[in-house]
Design a protein around this motif. Structure first.
Motif, mmCIF file in Angstrom:
data_model
loop_
_atom_site.group_PDB
_atom_site.id
_atom_site.type_symbol
_atom_site.label_atom_id
_atom_site.label_comp_id
_atom_site.label_asym_id
_atom_site.label_seq_id
_atom_site.Cartn_x
_atom_site.Cartn_y
_atom_site.Cartn_z
ATOM 1 N N ARG A 72 0.737 -1.311 0.033
ATOM 2 C CA ARG A 72 0.013 0.107 0.011
ATOM 3 C C ARG A 72 0.834 1.085 0.066
ATOM 4 N N VAL A 73 0.628 2.236 -0.814
ATOM 5 C CA VAL A 73 1.328 3.509 -0.943
ATOM 6 C C VAL A 73 0.331 4.591 -1.094
ATOM 7 N N GLN A 74 0.580 5.733 -0.536
ATOM 8 C CA GLN A 74 0.052 7.090 -0.581
ATOM 9 C C GLN A 74 0.812 7.879 -1.544
ATOM 10 N N ILE A 75 0.424 8.669 -2.384
ATOM 11 C CA ILE A 75 1.193 9.535 -3.400
ATOM 12 C C ILE A 75 0.597 10.909 -3.206
ATOM 13 N N MET A 76 1.312 11.932 -3.065
ATOM 14 C CA MET A 76 1.136 13.316 -2.844
ATOM 15 C C MET A 76 1.490 14.131 -3.927
ATOM 16 N N CYS A 77 0.620 14.743 -4.912
ATOM 17 C CA CYS A 77 0.938 15.730 -5.887
ATOM 18 C C CYS A 77 0.606 16.897 -5.805
ATOM 19 N N SER A 78 1.492 17.877 -5.855
ATOM 20 C CA SER A 78 1.240 19.547 -5.799
ATOM 21 C C SER A 78 1.538 20.041 -7.217
ATOM 22 N N ASP A 79 0.845 20.921 -7.515
ATOM 23 C CA ASP A 79 1.201 21.941 -8.661
ATOM 24 C C ASP A 79 0.744 23.228 -8.254
ATOM 25 N N GLU A 80 1.689 23.833 -7.611
ATOM 26 C CA GLU A 80 1.229 25.369 -6.836
ATOM 27 C C GLU A 80 1.001 26.202 -7.885
ATOM 28 N N GLU A 81 1.675 26.260 -9.080
ATOM 29 C CA GLU A 81 1.510 27.301 -10.047
ATOM 30 C C GLU A 81 0.247 27.089 -10.499
ATOM 31 N N LYS A 82 -0.270 25.640 -10.918
ATOM 32 C CA LYS A 82 -1.722 25.509 -11.453
ATOM 33 C C LYS A 82 -2.829 25.447 -10.487
ATOM 34 N N GLN A 83 -2.452 25.282 -9.090
ATOM 35 C CA GLN A 83 -3.333 25.379 -8.047
ATOM 36 C C GLN A 83 -3.864 23.784 -8.027
ATOM 37 N N LYS A 84 -3.056 22.697 -8.089
ATOM 38 C CA LYS A 84 -3.974 21.425 -8.395
ATOM 39 C C LYS A 84 -3.070 20.697 -7.323
ATOM 40 N N TYR A 85 -3.947 19.776 -6.552
ATOM 41 C CA TYR A 85 -3.298 19.021 -5.366
ATOM 42 C C TYR A 85 -4.031 17.583 -5.619
ATOM 43 N N ILE A 86 -3.307 16.699 -5.389
ATOM 44 C CA ILE A 86 -3.993 15.348 -5.191
ATOM 45 C C ILE A 86 -3.388 14.336 -4.338
ATOM 46 N N ASN A 130 -7.944 5.108 -4.881
ATOM 47 C CA ASN A 130 -8.764 6.273 -4.636
ATOM 48 C C ASN A 130 -8.053 7.246 -4.628
ATOM 49 N N ALA A 131 -8.741 8.454 -4.958
ATOM 50 C CA ALA A 131 -7.921 9.824 -5.027
ATOM 51 C C ALA A 131 -8.700 10.842 -4.380
ATOM 52 N N TYR A 132 -8.221 11.891 -3.695
ATOM 53 C CA TYR A 132 -8.935 13.018 -3.263
ATOM 54 C C TYR A 132 -8.203 14.149 -3.983
ATOM 55 N N TYR A 133 -8.779 15.082 -4.698
ATOM 56 C CA TYR A 133 -8.120 16.349 -5.316
ATOM 57 C C TYR A 133 -8.744 17.729 -4.890
ATOM 58 N N TRP A 134 -7.944 18.514 -5.090
ATOM 59 C CA TRP A 134 -8.241 20.039 -4.958
ATOM 60 C C TRP A 134 -7.885 20.669 -6.528
ATOM 61 N N ASP A 135 -8.803 21.308 -6.901
ATOM 62 C CA ASP A 135 -8.503 21.775 -8.548
ATOM 63 C C ASP A 135 -9.031 23.401 -8.476
ATOM 64 N N ASN A 158 -16.522 31.064 -6.222
ATOM 65 C CA ASN A 158 -16.249 29.851 -6.672
ATOM 66 C C ASN A 158 -14.664 29.651 -6.694
ATOM 67 N N MET A 159 -14.164 28.953 -5.815
ATOM 68 C CA MET A 159 -12.672 28.797 -5.579
ATOM 69 C C MET A 159 -12.110 27.552 -6.384
ATOM 70 N N GLY A 160 -13.014 26.898 -7.059
ATOM 71 C CA GLY A 160 -12.710 25.551 -7.906
ATOM 72 C C GLY A 160 -13.308 24.292 -7.396
ATOM 73 N N ASP A 161 -12.805 23.130 -7.496
ATOM 74 C CA ASP A 161 -13.722 21.994 -7.288
ATOM 75 C C ASP A 161 -12.708 21.123 -6.436
ATOM 76 N N LYS A 162 -13.072 20.402 -5.486
ATOM 77 C CA LYS A 162 -12.416 19.297 -4.862
ATOM 78 C C LYS A 162 -13.324 18.050 -4.617
ATOM 79 N N GLY A 163 -12.734 16.912 -4.529
ATOM 80 C CA GLY A 163 -13.602 15.607 -4.601
ATOM 81 C C GLY A 163 -12.914 14.633 -4.525
ATOM 82 N N HIS A 164 -13.444 13.422 -4.607
ATOM 83 C CA HIS A 164 -13.060 12.058 -4.473
ATOM 84 C C HIS A 164 -13.188 11.503 -5.764
ATOM 85 N N ILE A 165 -12.305 10.735 -6.061
ATOM 86 C CA ILE A 165 -12.373 9.983 -7.164
ATOM 87 C C ILE A 165 -12.186 8.290 -7.031
ATOM 88 N N ASP A 166 -12.974 7.567 -7.242
ATOM 89 C CA ASP A 166 -13.101 5.989 -6.781
ATOM 90 C C ASP A 166 -12.589 5.130 -8.093
#
Length: 170
Positions: A72-86, A130-135, A158-166
């Motif tokens: 089991r692994v957890q991966i954290m992605c961050s793109d501060e320039e595009k304001q995307k986090y996963i 599974n993933a959780y994102y802020w976009d 409206n500051m964008g979207d966040k949500g769960h991806i199964d």
């Protein structure tokens, strides 16, 4: 932020493709059963058609040993320039496949390996569950002005979207 949820059969893989640009340096956590868990930077090489994530690692690395113990692994992605986090949860597998190594190899990998034939080189395949994102689809400056506008009573930007991806097959 508005909440949006996706499933693998309902545009979830496409949403992940929209959020993740490759190659990309991410943080991968392993040995999730212990505190503190292990974390290391990894370069995401590819997201294939099935949605699996591909990395290079060494047979001598702590990550390789951790995945042997618990995949089991957890991966954290961050793109501060595009304001995307996963944040992605999945299962990792060691893969020995010279054809895939040839496909994914790039000269920068020589910083860590003695070429494609390095005996310690192995692929790490992560099957996302599974993933959780802020976009935030807006840039930082627009976000700043929206935040200021949100401080005004009765103004809710409206500051964008966040949500769960199964991403599990159902």
């Amino acid at each position: 932020m508005s909440d949006k949820d996706f499933t693998k059969d309902k545009d979830g893989l496409q949403k992940m493709r929209d959020l993740i640009e490759v190659p990309k340096v991410v943080m991968m956590a392993s040995r999730l059963d212990k505190i503190p868990f292990s974390v290391c930077p990894m370069t995401l090489q590819s997201m294939d058609a099935q949605g699996d994530l591909w990395f290079f690692t060494s047979k001598e690395s702590g990550l390789f040993k951790d995945v042997d113990y618990d995949n089991r692994v957890q991966i954290m992605c961050s793109d501060e320039e595009k304001q995307k986090y996963i944040s992605i949860f999945g299962n990792a597998t060691h893969i020995v496949d010279q054809e895939k190594v040839d496909e994914l190899w790039n000269p920068l990998m020589r910083n860590w390996f003695d070429g494609k034939e390095d005996p310690n080189l192995v692929l790490l395949n992560v099957n996302m569950e599974n993933a959780y994102y802020w976009d935030n689809q807006y840039n930082k400056l627009v976000s700043f002005f929206k935040l200021v506008k949100g401080a005004i009573p009765e103004q809710q930007p409206n500051m964008g979207d966040k949500g769960h991806i199964d991403l599990q097959d159902h």
